[in-house]
Design an enzyme around this catalytic site. Structure first.
Site, short mmCIF file in Angstrom:
data_model
loop_
_atom_site.label_atom_id
_atom_site.label_comp_id
_atom_site.label_asym_id
_atom_site.label_seq_id
_atom_site.Cartn_x
_atom_site.Cartn_y
_atom_site.Cartn_z
N LYS A 40 0.87 -1.20 -0.17
CA LYS A 40 0.01 -0.07 0.12
C LYS A 40 0.94 1.35 0.19
O LYS A 40 0.65 2.16 -0.56
CB LYS A 40 -0.91 -0.03 1.42
N LYS A 53 -1.95 -0.23 -12.51
CA LYS A 53 -2.86 -0.59 -11.50
C LYS A 53 -3.59 0.74 -10.75
O LYS A 53 -4.92 1.12 -10.52
CB LYS A 53 -2.55 -1.61 -10.41
N ASP A 104 -8.66 1.31 4.46
CA ASP A 104 -9.03 -0.15 4.72
C ASP A 104 -9.96 -0.42 3.40
O ASP A 104 -10.64 0.57 3.05
CB ASP A 104 -10.18 0.15 5.96
N THR A 105 -9.45 -1.77 2.92
CA THR A 105 -10.01 -2.16 1.72
C THR A 105 -10.82 -3.34 1.81
O THR A 105 -10.29 -4.20 2.81
CB THR A 105 -8.79 -2.22 0.80
N HIS A 154 -9.48 0.94 -7.03
CA HIS A 154 -9.93 1.34 -5.95
C HIS A 154 -9.11 2.56 -5.03
O HIS A 154 -9.81 3.64 -4.73
CB HIS A 154 -10.32 0.33 -4.90
P1 ITT Z 1 -3.29 -2.23 6.93
O1 ITT Z 1 -4.59 -2.47 7.89
O2 ITT Z 1 -1.91 -2.39 7.70
O3 ITT Z 1 -3.23 -0.97 6.15
P2 ITT Z 1 -3.99 -4.68 5.44
O4 ITT Z 1 -3.17 -5.65 4.46
O5 ITT Z 1 -4.51 -5.56 6.66
O6 ITT Z 1 -2.85 -3.66 5.72
P3 ITT Z 1 -6.60 -4.23 4.62
O7 ITT Z 1 -7.08 -4.58 5.96
O8 ITT Z 1 -7.11 -3.04 4.13
O9 ITT Z 1 -5.13 -4.10 4.61
O10 ITT Z 1 -6.82 -5.38 3.60
C1 ITT Z 1 -7.86 -6.39 3.68
C2 ITT Z 1 -7.40 -7.28 2.67
O11 ITT Z 1 -7.65 -7.08 1.13
C3 ITT Z 1 -6.02 -8.02 2.84
O12 ITT Z 1 -5.60 -9.29 2.72
C4 ITT Z 1 -5.17 -7.47 1.43
O13 ITT Z 1 -4.12 -8.25 1.24
C5 ITT Z 1 -6.31 -7.19 0.66
N1 ITT Z 1 -6.13 -6.04 -0.21
C6 ITT Z 1 -6.13 -4.76 0.20
N2 ITT Z 1 -5.87 -3.96 -1.02
C7 ITT Z 1 -5.98 -4.72 -2.00
C8 ITT Z 1 -5.52 -4.38 -3.15
O14 ITT Z 1 -5.27 -3.25 -3.85
N3 ITT Z 1 -5.42 -5.48 -4.09
C9 ITT Z 1 -5.59 -6.88 -3.72
N4 ITT Z 1 -5.70 -7.04 -2.72
C10 ITT Z 1 -5.94 -6.24 -1.47
#
Ligand code: ITT
Length: 195
Positions: A13, A173, A69-70, A178
């Site tokens: 990220k 990308k 958060d994604t 998103h």
């Molecule tokens: P932080 O909370 O420390 O930022 P994280 O990897 O735990 O890092 P998220 O909770 O936002 O981040 O991510 C949720 C999941 O979605 C996690 O398994 C990520 O690998 C995945 N993810 C997030 N962004 C993504 C992207 O751009 N492409 C593919 N997978 C993604």
């Protein structure tokens, strides 16, 4: 040029967002500031988690800070894994396991439509909170394709493309993702804030 804290423990990220911010803002990670441990994300929504991460790190360092958060929302799974995307296959937060579980759940489903939704929470110098959202629609592939990116990238193909995010460069990308969309709204806000 100014420094801005990104409350994340995900180095992918950081690379993606720094590439969009360019030279205007330099991202500093909690780790670079000496933070050890885990940033909590215990809320039930992406908005709640993004705010919780940003508030947690902001309260520690008292400097402007943002978090992301994604979630991957799959139509045939009623929006799952959504806010639970990181821990879909268990507390290990293992991407290979998450992908295997996702492909397994979709074996008997015809509809492969999905979307990534990213929420950025920013706490500025006057401790005001701001939210920015970015969405990309697409579909879940039948098997992994490509080695770039991270998380679910190898099984997600954005609308209008036959390749996965993991077959794109970081710049490609970012143009359609998103996170790219949420960050570009955030950058617009920062430009107004500075002017
Ligand atoms: P932080 O909370 O420390 O930022 P994280 O990897 O735990 O890092 P998220 O909770 O936002 O981040 O991510 C949720 C999941 O979605 C996690 O398994 C990520 O690998 C995945 N993810 C997030 N962004 C993504 C992207 O751009 N492409 C593919 N997978 C993604």
């Amino acid at each position: 040029m100014s420094n801005i804290i990104f409350a994340t423990q995900n180095r992918h990220k950081i690379s993606e967002v720094q590439s969009i911010l360019g030279e205007r803002h330099t991202i500093v990670s909690p780790e670079q500031l000496g933070f050890v441990g885990e940033i909590p994300e215990e809320e039930l929504t992406l908005e709640g988690n993004a705010l919780q991460k940003a508030r947690f790190i902001h309260s520690m360092f008292n400097l402007p800070c943002f978090a992301d958060d994604t979630g991957l929302e799959v139509k045939a799974l009623n929006g799952a894994p959504g806010v639970y995307s990181a821990r879909y296959a268990g507390e290990g937060k293992n991407s290979e396991d998450n992908i295997a579980k996702l492909l397994g759940e979709l074996l008997d489903k015809d509809n492969r439509e999905a979307r990534f939704r990213c929420v950025i929470a920013y706490i500025d110098g006057s401790v005001t909170e701001h939210l920015f959202e970015g969405i990309v629609n697409g579909k879940i592939l039948f098997e992994k394709q490509g080695d770039e990116g991270f998380g679910y990238d190898s099984v997600f193909s954005p609308e209008g493309f036959e390749i996965s995010f993991a077959q794109m460069s970081l710049i490609e990308k970012n143009l359609i993702s998103h996170r790219g969309r949420a960050v570009s709204k955030f950058v617009d806000y920062l430009m107004c804030e500075l002017n």
